[in-house]
Design an enzyme around this catalytic site. Structure first.
Site, PDB file in Angstrom:
ATOM      1  N   LEU A 106       0.835  -1.200   0.000  1.00  0.00           N
ATOM      2  CA  LEU A 106       0.000   0.000   0.000  1.00  0.00           C
ATOM      3  C   LEU A 106       0.870   1.250   0.000  1.00  0.00           C
ATOM      4  O   LEU A 106       1.909   1.300   0.673  1.00  0.00           O
ATOM      5  CB  LEU A 106      -0.913   0.020   1.227  1.00  0.00           C
ATOM      6  CG  LEU A 106      -1.839  -1.188   1.422  1.00  0.00           C
ATOM      7  CD1 LEU A 106      -2.872  -0.852   2.493  1.00  0.00           C
ATOM      8  CD2 LEU A 106      -2.509  -1.617   0.149  1.00  0.00           C
TER       9      LEU A 106
ATOM     10  N   GLY B 283       1.146  -5.291   1.342  1.00  0.00           N
ATOM     11  CA  GLY B 283       0.095  -5.308   0.313  1.00  0.00           C
ATOM     12  C   GLY B 283       0.548  -5.950  -0.996  1.00  0.00           C
ATOM     13  O   GLY B 283      -0.272  -6.519  -1.732  1.00  0.00           O
TER      14      GLY B 283
ATOM     15  N   ASN C  25       4.484  -8.331   6.438  1.00  0.00           N
ATOM     16  CA  ASN C  25       5.415  -7.853   7.482  1.00  0.00           C
ATOM     17  C   ASN C  25       4.884  -6.651   8.248  1.00  0.00           C
ATOM     18  O   ASN C  25       5.642  -5.921   8.875  1.00  0.00           O
ATOM     19  CB  ASN C  25       6.754  -7.494   6.830  1.00  0.00           C
ATOM     20  CG  ASN C  25       6.608  -6.362   5.819  1.00  0.00           C
ATOM     21  OD1 ASN C  25       5.584  -6.247   5.173  1.00  0.00           O
ATOM     22  ND2 ASN C  25       7.626  -5.540   5.679  1.00  0.00           N
ATOM     23  N   GLU C  26       3.569  -6.454   8.201  1.00  0.00           N
ATOM     24  CA  GLU C  26       2.971  -5.274   8.832  1.00  0.00           C
ATOM     25  C   GLU C  26       3.406  -5.084  10.282  1.00  0.00           C
ATOM     26  O   GLU C  26       3.596  -3.961  10.742  1.00  0.00           O
ATOM     27  CB  GLU C  26       1.432  -5.340   8.760  1.00  0.00           C
ATOM     28  CG  GLU C  26       0.837  -4.962   7.417  1.00  0.00           C
ATOM     29  CD  GLU C  26       0.823  -6.112   6.416  1.00  0.00           C
ATOM     30  OE1 GLU C  26       1.465  -7.148   6.665  1.00  0.00           O
ATOM     31  OE2 GLU C  26       0.172  -5.969   5.376  1.00  0.00           O
TER      32      GLU C  26
HETATM   33  C1  LIG Z   1      -6.397   5.367   4.648  1.00  0.00           C
HETATM   34  C2  LIG Z   1      -6.493   4.000   4.989  1.00  0.00           C
HETATM   35  C3  LIG Z   1      -7.453   3.675   6.034  1.00  0.00           C
HETATM   36  C4  LIG Z   1      -7.235   2.291   6.507  1.00  0.00           C
HETATM   37  C5  LIG Z   1      -6.341   2.257   7.698  1.00  0.00           C
HETATM   38  C6  LIG Z   1      -5.882   0.919   8.000  1.00  0.00           C
HETATM   39  C7  LIG Z   1      -4.528   0.747   7.435  1.00  0.00           C
HETATM   40  C8  LIG Z   1      -4.075  -0.603   7.717  1.00  0.00           C
HETATM   41  C9  LIG Z   1      -3.224  -1.062   6.608  1.00  0.00           C
HETATM   42  C10 LIG Z   1      -2.688  -2.372   6.967  1.00  0.00           C
HETATM   43  C11 LIG Z   1      -2.132  -3.078   5.831  1.00  0.00           C
HETATM   44  C12 LIG Z   1      -0.919  -2.453   5.289  1.00  0.00           C
HETATM   45  C13 LIG Z   1      -0.430  -2.865   4.157  1.00  0.00           C
HETATM   46  C14 LIG Z   1       0.724  -2.242   3.498  1.00  0.00           C
HETATM   47  O1  LIG Z   1       1.060  -2.628   2.404  1.00  0.00           O
HETATM   48  S1  LIG Z   1       1.529  -0.935   4.262  1.00  0.00           S
HETATM   49  C15 LIG Z   1       2.941  -0.648   3.240  1.00  0.00           C
HETATM   50  C16 LIG Z   1       3.989  -1.613   3.605  1.00  0.00           C
HETATM   51  N1  LIG Z   1       5.116  -1.538   2.737  1.00  0.00           N
HETATM   52  C17 LIG Z   1       6.291  -1.158   3.152  1.00  0.00           C
HETATM   53  O2  LIG Z   1       6.477  -0.801   4.283  1.00  0.00           O
HETATM   54  C18 LIG Z   1       7.371  -1.186   2.107  1.00  0.00           C
HETATM   55  C19 LIG Z   1       8.456  -0.330   2.547  1.00  0.00           C
HETATM   56  N2  LIG Z   1       9.435  -0.241   1.486  1.00  0.00           N
HETATM   57  C20 LIG Z   1      10.489  -1.059   1.401  1.00  0.00           C
HETATM   58  O3  LIG Z   1      10.656  -1.983   2.150  1.00  0.00           O
HETATM   59  C21 LIG Z   1      11.473  -0.722   0.353  1.00  0.00           C
HETATM   60  O4  LIG Z   1      11.206   0.556  -0.144  1.00  0.00           O
HETATM   61  C22 LIG Z   1      11.476  -1.722  -0.851  1.00  0.00           C
HETATM   62  C23 LIG Z   1      12.049  -3.065  -0.395  1.00  0.00           C
HETATM   63  C24 LIG Z   1      10.080  -1.916  -1.417  1.00  0.00           C
HETATM   64  C25 LIG Z   1      12.396  -1.129  -1.939  1.00  0.00           C
HETATM   65  O5  LIG Z   1      13.648  -0.852  -1.405  1.00  0.00           O
HETATM   66  P1  LIG Z   1      14.663   0.042  -2.245  1.00  0.00           P
HETATM   67  O6  LIG Z   1      15.895   0.158  -1.409  1.00  0.00           O
HETATM   68  O7  LIG Z   1      14.794  -0.471  -3.619  1.00  0.00           O
HETATM   69  O8  LIG Z   1      13.928   1.453  -2.375  1.00  0.00           O
HETATM   70  P2  LIG Z   1      13.762   2.594  -1.267  1.00  0.00           P
HETATM   71  O9  LIG Z   1      13.489   2.017   0.072  1.00  0.00           O
HETATM   72  O10 LIG Z   1      14.896   3.536  -1.382  1.00  0.00           O
HETATM   73  O11 LIG Z   1      12.409   3.285  -1.770  1.00  0.00           O
HETATM   74  C26 LIG Z   1      12.387   4.028  -2.987  1.00  0.00           C
HETATM   75  C27 LIG Z   1      11.317   5.092  -2.853  1.00  0.00           C
HETATM   76  O12 LIG Z   1      10.039   4.445  -2.763  1.00  0.00           O
HETATM   77  C28 LIG Z   1       9.347   4.942  -1.605  1.00  0.00           C
HETATM   78  N3  LIG Z   1       8.496   3.873  -1.055  1.00  0.00           N
HETATM   79  C29 LIG Z   1       8.865   2.679  -0.638  1.00  0.00           C
HETATM   80  N4  LIG Z   1       7.820   1.960  -0.227  1.00  0.00           N
HETATM   81  C30 LIG Z   1       6.750   2.748  -0.371  1.00  0.00           C
HETATM   82  C31 LIG Z   1       5.352   2.574  -0.086  1.00  0.00           C
HETATM   83  N5  LIG Z   1       4.856   1.444   0.413  1.00  0.00           N
HETATM   84  N6  LIG Z   1       4.540   3.612  -0.358  1.00  0.00           N
HETATM   85  C32 LIG Z   1       5.011   4.757  -0.865  1.00  0.00           C
HETATM   86  N7  LIG Z   1       6.322   4.988  -1.148  1.00  0.00           N
HETATM   87  C33 LIG Z   1       7.171   3.980  -0.910  1.00  0.00           C
HETATM   88  C34 LIG Z   1      10.482   5.310  -0.661  1.00  0.00           C
HETATM   89  O13 LIG Z   1       9.994   6.214   0.307  1.00  0.00           O
HETATM   90  C35 LIG Z   1      11.456   5.946  -1.607  1.00  0.00           C
HETATM   91  O14 LIG Z   1      10.994   7.227  -1.928  1.00  0.00           O
HETATM   92  P3  LIG Z   1      12.006   8.434  -2.102  1.00  0.00           P
HETATM   93  O15 LIG Z   1      12.927   8.032  -3.209  1.00  0.00           O
HETATM   94  O16 LIG Z   1      11.140   9.611  -2.424  1.00  0.00           O
HETATM   95  O17 LIG Z   1      12.722   8.575  -0.791  1.00  0.00           O
END
Ligand SMILES: CCCCCCCCCCC/C=C/C(=O)SCCNC(=O)CCNC(=O)[C@H](O)C(C)(C)COP(=O)(O)OP(=O)(O)OC[C@H]1O[C@@H](n2cnc3c(N)ncnc32)[C@H](O)[C@@H]1OP(=O)(O)O
Length: 229
Positions: A105, A150, A174-175
């Site tokens: 997400l 997600g 991994n939430e």
């Molecule tokens: C409004 C909603 C109401 C409901 C409320 C309930 C909510 C409950 C939700 C529960 C379920 C949640 C599900 C999810 O999916 S939450 C998201 C979880 N995902 C992550 O945490 C992923 C985190 N990211 C990573 O681990 C790494 O980025 C990754 C392995 C994917 C890639 O690594 P890499 O080193 O190649 O790249 P960077 O880390 O440098 O990232 C590059 C840029 O991308 C941005 N980024 C990364 N992940 C996300 C994301 N999930 N959403 C948006 N943007 C993301 C990161 O910030 C970098 O951006 P910048 O270059 O601008 O710094």
């Protein structure tokens, strides 16, 4: 590539035999080219080969194919179009980006937005899951990069999964590691694939698995040694 059996079915588009094989053969010759239909939206590209009935849906939303409202909307529209195309029997979802299947997400959608926008986003997440899980087509996730949270849900929602073997690629709900509780229907989708015990442990610890580890835990029946598949 070969795939194992599944417990879901009931669609006329499912093959009679429960063992399904998808051939990703050499490039087509001229007569075959006319059977290819391509469509592209900003974040998703779709190629349908009507001669095989297989569509490939590629995520092309840099940097990490995060599931934003726009992405999810395009995904559902693309899936619906394929669903309505009787020549399409199966869809492979994969990434056009190196190293990332989907980061899950879009975190920016869950921060500082209006309640209306939050509601719209959450509805779109649920819609993606409902449409993919309920699809009449055979759905396959070709996971060619990291797939946390997600992104993992999307892969688990498909009928089959294949993952590229690369120690840097991880998949899992991994939430917990992020301080978030995975919604119950995320958990249920994982239970349906790998069972209660593995899910319980994986969610408690917020584990991300490598392809071979996930294979051992029956996440899928195949993994791919190439880094791009
Ligand atoms: C409004 C909603 C109401 C409901 C409320 C309930 C909510 C409950 C939700 C529960 C379920 C949640 C599900 C999810 O999916 S939450 C998201 C979880 N995902 C992550 O945490 C992923 C985190 N990211 C990573 O681990 C790494 O980025 C990754 C392995 C994917 C890639 O690594 P890499 O080193 O190649 O790249 P960077 O880390 O440098 O990232 C590059 C840029 O991308 C941005 N980024 C990364 N992940 C996300 C994301 N999930 N959403 C948006 N943007 C993301 C990161 O910030 C970098 O951006 P910048 O270059 O601008 O710094």
């Amino acid at each position: 590539m070969g795939f194992g059996t599944v417990s879901r079915g009931g669609s006329s588009r499912w093959p009679d035999q429960r063992l399904c094989t998808v051939e990703m053969g050499p490039p087509c010759h001229t007569s075959c080219l006319s059977r290819r239909k391509s469509s592209s939206s900003p974040k998703i590209k779709v190629d349908l080969d009507s001669s095989t009935g297989i569509a490939v849906m590629k995520f092309q939303s840099p940097p990490v194919n995060s599931l934003s409202l726009d992405f999810l909307t395009e995904f559902c529209i693309s899936l619906e179009k394929l669903e309505m195309d009787r020549s399409c029997r199966g869809v492979v979802v994969t990434s056009a980006l190196p190293k990332i299947f989907s980061a899950g997400l879009d975190i920016m959608e869950m921060y500082g937005k209006s309640p209306e926008r939050c509601g719209e986003f959450w509805k779109a997440v649920q819609e993606m899951w409902l449409k993919l899980y309920g699809s009449n087509m055979v759905t396959i996730a070709a996971i060619n990069g990291s797939s946390p949270a997600g992104g993992c849900l999307m892969a688990l929602t498909c009928d089959y999964r294949i993952m590229a073997e690369n120690p840097r690629y991880g998949i899992g709900l991994n939430e917990t590691q992020l301080g978030i509780v995975a919604p119950f229907w995320f958990k249920d989708t994982m239970v349906n694939t790998v069972g209660h015990r593995t899910t319980e442990l994986a969610l408690e610890l917020g584990l991300l698995y490598s392809a071979p580890d996930a294979l051992r835990l029956a996440w899928w029946t195949s993994w791919c040694r190439r880094t791009r598949c």
